[in-house]
Each structure stands twice: as structure tokens, then as C-alpha cells.
Design a protein around this motif. Structure first.
Motif, short mmCIF file in Angstrom:
data_model
loop_
_atom_site.label_atom_id
_atom_site.label_comp_id
_atom_site.label_asym_id
_atom_site.label_seq_id
_atom_site.Cartn_x
_atom_site.Cartn_y
_atom_site.Cartn_z
N SER A 71 120.57 53.71 42.52
CA SER A 71 119.86 52.90 43.50
C SER A 71 118.46 52.59 42.99
CB SER A 71 119.77 53.65 44.84
OG SER A 71 118.84 53.03 45.70
N LYS A 72 118.06 51.33 43.10
CA LYS A 72 116.73 50.94 42.63
C LYS A 72 115.65 51.21 43.68
CE LYS A 72 118.27 47.40 39.34
NZ LYS A 72 117.75 48.12 38.16
N THR A 73 116.06 51.54 44.89
CA THR A 73 115.07 51.80 45.95
C THR A 73 114.96 53.29 46.29
OG1 THR A 73 116.75 51.41 47.67
CG2 THR A 73 115.39 49.54 46.99
N ASP A 131 121.55 53.63 48.66
CA ASP A 131 120.17 53.27 49.00
C ASP A 131 119.67 54.07 50.20
OD1 ASP A 131 120.15 51.32 46.99
OD2 ASP A 131 121.10 49.86 48.32
N LYS A 132 119.61 55.37 50.01
CA LYS A 132 119.14 56.25 51.09
C LYS A 132 118.19 57.28 50.49
CE LYS A 132 120.66 59.48 54.66
NZ LYS A 132 121.81 60.21 55.27
#
Length: 459
Positions: A71-73, A131-132
Motif C-alpha cells: 500500500s502506498k498510503t 490501505d489501512k
């Protein structure tokens, strides 16, 4: 036209070969991630693979495992391969902050560049991004100051890479590479020093890991597993149990479930070969092995005929009969197929350290292997639960089991049970670090006061 078809076919073959090479690299990375047991820490109970969020008990407080999906975030999707390597082998995040050695980068420093490359390919291309974001780790001051790990690393972190021993077999060297690197066995089984560093001169001689005790796995025949054959160790790593000797629980059960049972036969043989060569130079050469203590005995006659409203003549026997005998037998002999193990000739009841016996009663056992799932219910459940035993009851039961089936010289107190129930012994490092900071602050204040007084006197 024919020429164009030939070119197209050649391009297709090249692309297909490249794709096959990529798949092989990702598959290799997946195997290395399994050998490294990344799932055990970075996948929370009932959580998504590698999404983090699991709280890991440590002697200095809880450390929250991070999201290592691409995930990039919320994960590591923006990591370059160089940054990925620095995190694994040097304990440095992409933002430059230091990791805590609960992530065993001290062991992963052994991994070769080639294996780091395969792991990077797997985590970036073979893992589903989640994305968590996870919770942050909050250790007590001053251990929450991550830059302090720079000094720790300068003292205790080895240089990256692995050098094989030309005097040993290729299998032995492979076993050493796995044990000291990906499988990070030393992280749990080696005692820690004052600064939480591994005591290299006592490697694999046993250590407390939260509420559990990772036992001595050296080749010493009394204190370690020297009486095991290589096949015994392979069987244990594949199944989590060795009849009449030991069974995996706690973090070792997780390692069996997620890692060891999935390794190739060649790698398990290599691990067994290497472990069989590691001796414990500090242990006595003679004595009784922890795998041969105790015998079958039944004490149910001590309270037969008594009603539950009258005082029981042997509280330990009553607790054993009511909570343990239905599975482990009235004489502690277990079942014939050893699915429910005997309580004598059992490492959990014969150790000098009773943590594993206490933790097993408190937290139970849960292990998943190819031969089937193993489950023992926890008896340290919340008060008012059907299977709840309080600290004194567990101490009484533990002492009764030790007296009749194991190491009768070991005694368990209710205070010990309470300590294990709450995560195991804590390190004095937090208090000492806080005391040191306080002392330094007082010294600075005293110096400032002295300078002010001196300046006034000059005036």
C-alpha cells in the motif's frame, strides 16, 4: 509478412520467459517470507495478510507490528529496494527512523542481496495492498525516542551478509543460514543482556519470551535437545509435537503453523544438521534430561467420596481431575496416539523454568499442522467464565502437576502466575532509563544553579 510473424513470435517468447522469471522470483520471495515467519507478527488475528496491527509483547512494552503490504498510503509501497533492504538488515525505515529489534533485523542482517531482491519482488508484486494504517507504538519515555536505537545498533548489529564455512558441508551451511537468518531462532532462544542484546556466548541456551520460555535447543543431552535425532527435530518442526518429549505452544506453535511445516524437506534437514552441532558449553555434562522426568500416577482416590461442600483433602488432585484428567488421563498418561500428550516425560513439566506450564494452563494451545488442528482451551479466562481458574488455583494445580509428573524441585506461586497472566517479566531497563534521564536532568539543573550562584558572587 513472415518476417513480422517471426519477430512477433520472438518477442512473445522473450516476454514469456521474462514473465516466468518474474514468477519464479516472486515464488522464491514468498518461500523466504514463509521461512522468515513474517505472518506471525504482521498479520493480526482474523486480519488481512501482512496488514499489521498485532500487538507484540516485549519486556519494555507492547510494540505494534506495521503494515508491510505494498500500500502506498499505509504500507511499504513507496519503498525502493534499497530502503527495503535497510529496513530488513539495518532496522532503518524509509523515513530514516529506527525500528525496534522486536522486528528481528539483527537476524535478517544475515540475508544475502539475492534473497533480499526476491523478498522485495514478493512483497511488491505478490502481496495484496491493504490501505489501512496501524496504530502507533507507544513505549514509555525515554525508550520512545527511536534515535536511541542508533547507539544500540552501533554496539550490537552485525554487518550485512553471510559467509559460509568452507570446512562444513553445504547442508550444514544452509542450516546455519536459515537458523541465524530467516528463521531467526536465536531471537527467541538466546538469553538477553542488560541492554536487551543477545548474549552470543550463550546462544540457543533458552530465554524468556513474554509469558513463554523458549527452551535450550543446543546439542547438550541434558539441558538441550541432544538426545533427539535429526529426524526427531524434523518431525517436531513439521508437526509441532514429538511424542513423549515436547509439543509446541505460544509463539513456537505460531512458527510451526505459519513457517516451519511449509519448508522443504532439504531445508528442514539442513536446520536439524546445524542445530545438532551447536553445543552449550555452560551446561553440566551429567544429570537428568528434561524429557525423561516423572511417571504415571493417579491421586483421585484422595478425594473420592467427598462432597464438594466439604473441605477437599487434596485441592491439587481435585483441580487436576476436574480440568485436566478428561484429556490427559487420570494418571497423566495422555492418549495412546499422543494427540493429548502425557504430562510426564514432557518438557513443559520438567523445565527449571515453569513459565510454559503456567502459560499453557492460562492461555491454552492452538496449532495448525498438516496432520490436523490441535486445541487446548485456556483456563485463564475472564472471571465468571466456565473454565476460569484464578492465580492461586493455577499455582496449586501447577505445583501438583510438577510434584507428580515433572520437576518436583520447582515451585510456583500465585505471584508468578499473575506475572505470566500479564505478559511475563518486565525489563528493569525502562525504570533504569527513566532514572538515568531524571538523574541527568537533576545534574543539569544543579549545574545551572551553581553557575547562577557563581555569577551573582562575582557581581
Amino acid at each position: 509478412m513472415l518476417r513480422l510473424k517471426q519477430i512477433a513470435l520472438s518477442l512473445a517468447l522473450v516476454c514469456g520467459a521474462a514473465h516466468a522469471a518474474d514468477d519464479a522470483l516472486i515464488k522464491k520471495g514468498e518461500y523466504l517470507a514463509t521461512a522468515s515467519d513474517c505472518t506471525a507478527c504482521h498479520t493480526a488475528d482474523h486480519g488481512q495478510p501482512f496488514a499489521g496491527g498485532k500487538a507484540i509483547e516485549s519486556p519494555v512494552g507492547e510494540i505494534i507490528a506495521t503494515n508491510i503490504t505494498p500500500s502506498k498510503t499505509a504500507g511499504i509501497g513507496n519503498y525502493s529496494e534499497q530502503q527495503f533492504s535497510a529496513a530488513l538488515r539495518q532496522g532503518v525505515r524509509a523515513d530514516g527512523a529506527s525500528l525496534y529489534p522486536a522486528m528481528p533485523y539483527t537476524a535478517y542482517a544475515t540475508l544475502t542481496d539475492e534473497d533480499i531482491h526476491a523478498l522485495y519482488a514478493y512483497f511488491m508484486s505478490g502481496v495484496k495492498p491493504v490501505d489501512k494504517a496501524t496504530e502507533q507504538t507507544h513505549l514509555p519515555f525515554p525508550l520512545n525516542l527511536r534515535f536511541s536505537m542508533m547507539f544500540w545498533n552501533a554496539l550490537f548489529l552485525q554487518a550485512p551478509g553471510f559467509t559460509s564455512d568452507a570446512t562444513q558441508s553445504a547442508s550444514w551451511s544452509r542450516g546455519r543460514y536459515l537458523v541465524e537468518g530467516a528463521a531467526h531462532c536465536s531471537t527467541c532462544h538466546t538469553p538477553r543482556g542488560f541492554l536487551m542484546q543477545e548474549k552470543q556466548d550463550e546462544a540457543f541456551t533458552g530465554a524468556q519470551v513474554g509469558p513463554w520460555f523458549a527452551p535450550n535447543i543446543t546439542a547438550n543431552r541434558v539441558s538441550g535437545i541432544g538426545e533427539w535425532s535429526q529426524q526427531d527435530l524434523i518431525t517436531y518442526l513439521k508437526t509441532g509435537r514429538l511424542a513423549g518429549k515436547a509439543q509446541a505452544a505460544g509463539s513456537m506453535a505460531e512458527a510451526i503453523t505459519h513457517s516451519f511445516q511449509h519448508l522443504s524437506d532439504d531445508d528442514l534437514s539442513a536446520i536439524a544438521e546445524y542445530i545438532g552441532s551447536v553445543d552449550d558449553s555452560h551446561a553440566p555434562a551429567g544429570g537428568v534430561s528434561r524429557f525423561g522426568q516423572g511417571k504415571a500416577i493417579s491421586q483421585t482416590s484422595a478425594f473420592r467420596g467427598e462432597s464438594f461442600s466439604t473441605p477437599v483433602s487434596d485441592e491439587g488432585a481435585r483441580l487436576f481431575s476436574g480440568n485436566c484428567a478428561s484429556c490427559h488421563g487420570s494418571s497423566g498418561e495422555g492418549t495412546q496416539d499422543a494427540f493429548y500428550p502425557s504430562l510426564f516425560h514432557n518438557s513443559a513439566t520438567a523445565e527449571n523454568n515453569p513459565s510454559n506450564l503456567i502459560a499453557t494452563i492460562l492461555f491454552g494451545v492452538q496449532r495448525h499442522a498438516a496432520e490436523g488442528d490441535v486445541y487446548m482451551p485456556p483456563f485463564g479466562a475472564q472471571p465468571n467464565a466456565l473454565n476460569h481458574l484464578d492465580d492461586q488455583q493455577i499455582a496449586t494445580l501447577s505445583n501438583w502437576i510438577l510434584q507428580h509428573y515433572g520437576n518436583a524441585e520447582v515451585k510456583v506461586s500465585a505471584e508468578q502466575v499473575a506475572e505470566i497472566r500479564h505478559g511475563g517479566p518486565s525489563s528493569p531497563l525502562v525504570w533504569l532509563a527513566q532514572s538515568g534521564v531524571a538523574a541527568a536532568a537533576l545534574a543539569v539543573i544543579a549545574l545551572l544553579v551553581w553557575l547562577m550562584v557563581r555569577r551573582k558572587r562575582r557581581r
